[in-house]
Scaffold this active site. Sequence first.
Site, PDB file in Angstrom:
ATOM      1  N   GLY A  10      -0.941  -9.207  -5.057  1.00 16.42           N
ATOM      2  CA  GLY A  10       0.304  -8.978  -4.821  1.00 16.42           C
ATOM      3  C   GLY A  10       0.648  -9.859  -3.699  1.00 16.42           C
ATOM      4  O   GLY A  10       0.004 -10.127  -2.868  1.00 16.42           O
ATOM      5  N   GLY A 102      -5.842 -11.300  -1.315  1.00 15.95           N
ATOM      6  CA  GLY A 102      -6.511  -9.945  -1.035  1.00 15.95           C
ATOM      7  C   GLY A 102      -7.929  -9.617  -1.174  1.00 15.95           C
ATOM      8  O   GLY A 102      -8.691 -10.490  -1.758  1.00 15.95           O
ATOM      9  N   ASP A 127      -1.413  -4.693   3.751  1.00 15.67           N
ATOM     10  CA  ASP A 127      -2.139  -3.409   4.285  1.00 15.67           C
ATOM     11  C   ASP A 127      -3.047  -3.765   5.245  1.00 15.67           C
ATOM     12  O   ASP A 127      -3.447  -2.679   5.927  1.00 15.67           O
ATOM     13  CB  ASP A 127      -2.967  -2.944   2.849  1.00 15.67           C
ATOM     14  CG  ASP A 127      -2.287  -2.658   1.679  1.00 15.67           C
ATOM     15  OD1 ASP A 127      -0.996  -2.519   2.111  1.00 15.67           O
ATOM     16  OD2 ASP A 127      -2.751  -2.259   0.801  1.00 15.67           O
ATOM     17  N   ARG A 171      -2.780   1.349   0.257  1.00 18.50           N
ATOM     18  CA  ARG A 171      -3.674   1.872  -1.157  1.00 18.50           C
ATOM     19  C   ARG A 171      -4.546   2.799  -0.429  1.00 18.50           C
ATOM     20  O   ARG A 171      -4.908   3.867  -1.035  1.00 18.50           O
ATOM     21  CB  ARG A 171      -4.141   0.703  -1.787  1.00 18.50           C
ATOM     22  CG  ARG A 171      -3.950   0.839  -3.269  1.00 18.50           C
ATOM     23  CD  ARG A 171      -4.811  -0.416  -3.721  1.00 18.50           C
ATOM     24  NE  ARG A 171      -4.016  -1.525  -4.074  1.00 18.50           N
ATOM     25  CZ  ARG A 171      -3.313  -1.502  -5.268  1.00 18.50           C
ATOM     26  NH1 ARG A 171      -3.391  -0.502  -6.037  1.00 18.50           N
ATOM     27  NH2 ARG A 171      -2.481  -2.469  -5.531  1.00 18.50           N
ATOM     28  N   ARG A 266      13.809  15.243   1.720  1.00 21.71           N
ATOM     29  CA  ARG A 266      13.716  14.246   0.845  1.00 21.71           C
ATOM     30  C   ARG A 266      12.879  13.053   0.895  1.00 21.71           C
ATOM     31  O   ARG A 266      12.448  12.833   1.904  1.00 21.71           O
ATOM     32  CB  ARG A 266      15.223  13.639   1.168  1.00 21.71           C
ATOM     33  CG  ARG A 266      16.400  14.472   0.858  1.00 21.71           C
ATOM     34  CD  ARG A 266      16.916  14.593  -0.716  1.00 21.71           C
ATOM     35  NE  ARG A 266      18.298  14.816  -0.778  1.00 21.71           N
ATOM     36  CZ  ARG A 266      18.670  16.049  -0.813  1.00 21.71           C
ATOM     37  NH1 ARG A 266      17.830  17.123  -0.726  1.00 21.71           N
ATOM     38  NH2 ARG A 266      19.927  16.299  -0.953  1.00 21.71           N
ATOM     39  N   HIS A 272       8.223  -2.007  -2.619  1.00 22.76           N
ATOM     40  CA  HIS A 272       7.957  -3.559  -2.315  1.00 22.76           C
ATOM     41  C   HIS A 272       9.088  -4.160  -1.391  1.00 22.76           C
ATOM     42  O   HIS A 272       8.927  -5.425  -0.964  1.00 22.76           O
ATOM     43  CB  HIS A 272       8.121  -4.183  -3.588  1.00 22.76           C
ATOM     44  CG  HIS A 272       7.188  -3.558  -4.775  1.00 22.76           C
ATOM     45  ND1 HIS A 272       7.184  -2.536  -5.394  1.00 22.76           N
ATOM     46  CD2 HIS A 272       5.926  -4.440  -5.090  1.00 22.76           C
ATOM     47  CE1 HIS A 272       5.955  -2.469  -6.010  1.00 22.76           C
ATOM     48  NE2 HIS A 272       5.471  -3.600  -5.803  1.00 22.76           N
ATOM     49  N   VAL A 273      10.271  -3.564  -1.042  1.00 24.10           N
ATOM     50  CA  VAL A 273      10.937  -4.046   0.250  1.00 24.10           C
ATOM     51  C   VAL A 273      10.062  -4.520   1.486  1.00 24.10           C
ATOM     52  O   VAL A 273      10.285  -5.242   1.976  1.00 24.10           O
ATOM     53  CB  VAL A 273      11.896  -3.111   0.492  1.00 24.10           C
ATOM     54  CG1 VAL A 273      11.537  -2.071   1.328  1.00 24.10           C
ATOM     55  CG2 VAL A 273      13.041  -3.825   1.372  1.00 24.10           C
TER      56      VAL A 273
HETATM   57  O1  F6P Z   1      -2.278  -4.455  -1.679  1.00 20.29           O
HETATM   58  C1  F6P Z   1      -0.966  -4.832  -1.447  1.00 20.29           C
HETATM   59  C2  F6P Z   1       0.019  -3.583  -1.828  1.00 20.29           C
HETATM   60  O2  F6P Z   1       1.408  -4.198  -1.518  1.00 20.29           O
HETATM   61  C3  F6P Z   1      -0.404  -2.238  -1.551  1.00 20.29           C
HETATM   62  O3  F6P Z   1       0.257  -1.799  -0.593  1.00 20.29           O
HETATM   63  C4  F6P Z   1       0.239  -1.613  -2.662  1.00 20.29           C
HETATM   64  O4  F6P Z   1      -0.309  -0.269  -3.273  1.00 20.29           O
HETATM   65  C5  F6P Z   1      -0.031  -2.638  -3.855  1.00 20.29           C
HETATM   66  O5  F6P Z   1       0.039  -4.005  -3.304  1.00 20.29           O
HETATM   67  C6  F6P Z   1       1.181  -2.638  -4.912  1.00 20.29           C
HETATM   68  O6  F6P Z   1       1.080  -3.733  -5.733  1.00 20.29           O
HETATM   69  P1  F6P Z   1       1.769  -3.997  -7.058  1.00 20.29           P
HETATM   70  O7  F6P Z   1       3.053  -3.155  -7.192  1.00 20.29           O
HETATM   71  O8  F6P Z   1       2.299  -5.534  -7.122  1.00 20.29           O
HETATM   72  O9  F6P Z   1       0.882  -3.894  -8.255  1.00 20.29           O
END
Ligand code: F6P
Length: 341
Positions: A10, A102, A127, A171, A266, A272-273
């Site tokens: 990521g 990572g 993370d 995660r 809510r 992803h921002v």
């Molecule tokens: O590990 C980094 C991270 O941004 C996590 O916090 C998130 O769960 C994951 O990557 C999401 O990754 P993608 O949507 O790119 O598969």
Amino acid sequence: MRIGVLTSGGDCPGLNAVIRSVVHRAVVDHGDEVIGFHDGWKGLLECDYRKLDLDAVSGILARGGTILGSSRVRPEHLRGGVETAKGHVADLGLDAIIPIGGEGTLKAARLLSDAGLPIVGVPKTIDNDIASTDVTFGFDTAVTVATEALDRLKTTAESHQRVLIVEVMGRHTGWIALHSGMAAGAHAILVPERPFDVAELARVVGERFEAGKKFAIVVVSEGAKPRPGTMDFAPGSTDVYGHERFSGVANQLSVELEERLGKEARPVILGHVQRGGTPTAYDRVLATRFGWHAVEAVHNGRFGMMTALRGTDITLMPLAEAVQHLKTVPAERYTEAECVL
Ligand code: F6P
């Protein structure tokens, strides 16, 4: 020397700052040649790369994402590609590879290092869960983005007397939730390390309204889960890379809290921002230092290692140790935050 660099997994604010730093240190100070593989390990396996000179990295320090592109590779695909990777490294005359990534990337780096490739890793993840380094770049940016969002959400929550359940990334660990929740003064923080009791959460939020407050902000890590038997909770699935695909904890909690409290609730999913856009000054500096030290490690023959921040110093840690366990939020940090349930 000839050095290959790649970004995998990521993306994360600060990747370009590492690439720039590697090129500057290697080309300007050591007279090396640097190439960048496209789209992570895939680029190495497919021998897809471009030359990185000073022009190629001009103006990228503050840019989010990665100019090299990134991708995930299935572990079995990489295991099956070790000989191909070795062949490409030999054909290209590479003296070292610097993979930036990572947990998954560092595991792959260890695999290739054990197979004899000259590798110095650079850890990254928003993370902040890599055990061998105090901090990873990208984390500060993610926390800053999440904190700004929480500050904004407070005013709209108050206007409408709502509970807002704000889902942040994380995660396996709750670092982003903990830090952004503390920074913004959230009323409850839920983290993956500590399964929550929804009745307790409803009590805390309910008492706040009874005390005359007009809103509540709950920060929840995407990987947080209820204590078994305390709430109906849809399980997630697993994607092709073996990562958990989450079932939407904020969505499920908002339904549950609305039912229990009779207050509007809510979900807000930041997603992803938190990973996009320009890195903070802290992340640019850390990323630049990692790049600089990775090149030094290459020149000192410190293969099988990764850069790490220990206190204020950059040091090297064995890749083998880096991937052994995750850095989870320790229990004493919950006490400091007061509102981790
Ligand atoms: O590990 C980094 C991270 O941004 C996590 O916090 C998130 O769960 C994951 O990557 C999401 O990754 P993608 O949507 O790119 O598969």
